[in-house]
Scaffold this motif. Sequence first.
Motif, short mmCIF file in Angstrom:
data_model
loop_
_atom_site.label_atom_id
_atom_site.label_comp_id
_atom_site.label_asym_id
_atom_site.label_seq_id
_atom_site.Cartn_x
_atom_site.Cartn_y
_atom_site.Cartn_z
N ALA A 210 0.84 -1.21 0.00
CA ALA A 210 0.00 0.00 0.00
C ALA A 210 0.87 1.25 0.00
O ALA A 210 0.62 2.21 -0.74
CB ALA A 210 -0.92 -0.01 1.22
N MET A 211 1.92 1.24 0.79
CA MET A 211 2.84 2.38 0.86
C MET A 211 3.43 2.68 -0.53
O MET A 211 3.49 3.83 -0.97
CB MET A 211 3.94 2.01 1.86
N ASP A 212 3.83 1.62 -1.24
CA ASP A 212 4.41 1.81 -2.57
C ASP A 212 3.37 2.34 -3.55
O ASP A 212 3.66 3.22 -4.36
CB ASP A 212 4.98 0.47 -3.10
N GLU A 213 2.15 1.81 -3.47
CA GLU A 213 1.11 2.20 -4.44
C GLU A 213 0.61 3.63 -4.23
O GLU A 213 0.08 4.25 -5.14
CB GLU A 213 -0.07 1.22 -4.36
N LEU A 214 0.76 4.16 -3.01
CA LEU A 214 0.15 5.46 -2.70
C LEU A 214 1.06 6.64 -3.03
O LEU A 214 0.73 7.78 -2.72
CB LEU A 214 -0.25 5.49 -1.22
N GLY A 215 2.20 6.39 -3.64
CA GLY A 215 3.04 7.48 -4.11
C GLY A 215 4.08 7.97 -3.11
O GLY A 215 4.68 9.03 -3.32
N PHE A 216 4.30 7.22 -2.03
CA PHE A 216 5.36 7.59 -1.09
C PHE A 216 6.71 7.14 -1.64
O PHE A 216 6.79 6.22 -2.45
CB PHE A 216 5.14 6.91 0.27
N GLY A 217 7.78 7.73 -1.15
CA GLY A 217 9.12 7.30 -1.52
C GLY A 217 9.57 6.15 -0.62
O GLY A 217 8.84 5.72 0.27
N ASN A 218 10.78 5.68 -0.88
CA ASN A 218 11.31 4.58 -0.09
C ASN A 218 12.42 5.07 0.84
O ASN A 218 12.95 6.16 0.68
CB ASN A 218 11.82 3.47 -1.01
N CYS A 219 12.77 4.23 1.79
CA CYS A 219 13.77 4.61 2.80
C CYS A 219 15.17 4.37 2.27
O CYS A 219 15.47 3.30 1.74
CB CYS A 219 13.53 3.76 4.05
N THR A 220 16.04 5.40 2.39
CA THR A 220 17.45 5.20 2.06
C THR A 220 18.33 5.58 3.27
O THR A 220 19.41 6.12 3.13
CB THR A 220 17.86 5.98 0.80
N ASN A 221 17.80 5.33 4.46
CA ASN A 221 18.58 5.43 5.71
C ASN A 221 19.11 6.83 6.05
O ASN A 221 20.23 6.96 6.54
CB ASN A 221 19.75 4.44 5.70
N HIS A 222 18.33 7.88 5.77
CA HIS A 222 18.76 9.22 6.20
C HIS A 222 18.53 9.43 7.70
O HIS A 222 19.17 10.26 8.32
CB HIS A 222 17.98 10.29 5.43
N SER A 223 17.54 8.74 8.25
CA SER A 223 17.17 8.85 9.68
C SER A 223 16.63 10.22 10.08
O SER A 223 16.53 10.52 11.27
CB SER A 223 18.34 8.48 10.60
N GLU A 224 16.27 11.04 9.10
CA GLU A 224 15.62 12.32 9.42
C GLU A 224 14.29 12.07 10.13
O GLU A 224 13.85 12.88 10.95
CB GLU A 224 15.36 13.14 8.15
N CYS A 225 13.66 10.96 9.80
CA CYS A 225 12.36 10.62 10.40
C CYS A 225 12.47 10.50 11.92
O CYS A 225 11.64 11.05 12.66
CB CYS A 225 11.81 9.33 9.80
#
Length: 255
Positions: A210-225
């Motif tokens: 669902a996350m992929d289909e809804l137009g979100f990006g993927n994690c590349t380990n920035h850890s800003e979240c």
Amino acid sequence: MSAPSMKLTVKVWRQSSPADKGKFVSYERDDVSPDQSFLEMLDELNLDLIKKGEEPVAFDNDCREGICGTCGMMINGMAHGPVKGTTTCQLHMRSFNAGDTIVIEPWRSKAFPVIKDLVVDRTAYDQILMAGGFVSINTGNAQEANALPIAKEAAELAMDAAACIGCGACVAACPNASPMLFVAAKVSQLALLPQGQPERKRRALHMVQAMDELGFGNCTNHSECESACPKEISVNNISRLNREYMGAAASYKPV
Ligand code: SF4
Ligand code: FES
């Protein structure tokens, strides 16, 4: 004795509708108490705008206690503002100085389109949750709580993950607009508990899909979240989500 009031400039994103291009508008504030919350400062701005016959600034809020997750906005380029582990509603004006210019914007993400001013549509988070972020109860009453012993460490980790309030700051802070921390918190919370086991594999696969289909990006380990998260959810949950997803992808057989 209360602290002296401050003069500030607030530069607010004004956008009348999703179709409007939007722009920043500056407002001078002459009498801001350091003891006010950030949302109370916006309430006073809105009262003044209404008195002048102007449109108040639209912003989401509900509990004003750091629980509901609705009040997110970018404050000086930081999701929920400058104080770590704090939602916008729990931020106080004492975190700013007299003479400051405070820039206030909505979350910026394709998956969270602006509805009006600072209000964004976070339906995409609901859709991820509906894809699997629940435990189905198909029959009978809820089990008696003490019938299911849970190891203390697992209970603590599940509680930490369950602190996620679905605010969207992780998406707003991520250069890829990834919701991985949110999805990871929701998957971890249930994967760690016995109640989450029957739907564990299906849940991980469907929520990531669902996350992929809804137009979100993927994690590349920035850890800003993790830095932006007002509930200080750990990126260790993202590692757990990756393990859950890979394990499920290798062995899940739909019934
Ligand atoms: S993980 Fe943190 S930042 Fe992301 S939605 Fe949950 S509470 Fe908000
Ligand atoms: S208004 Fe509910 S978390 Fe801020």
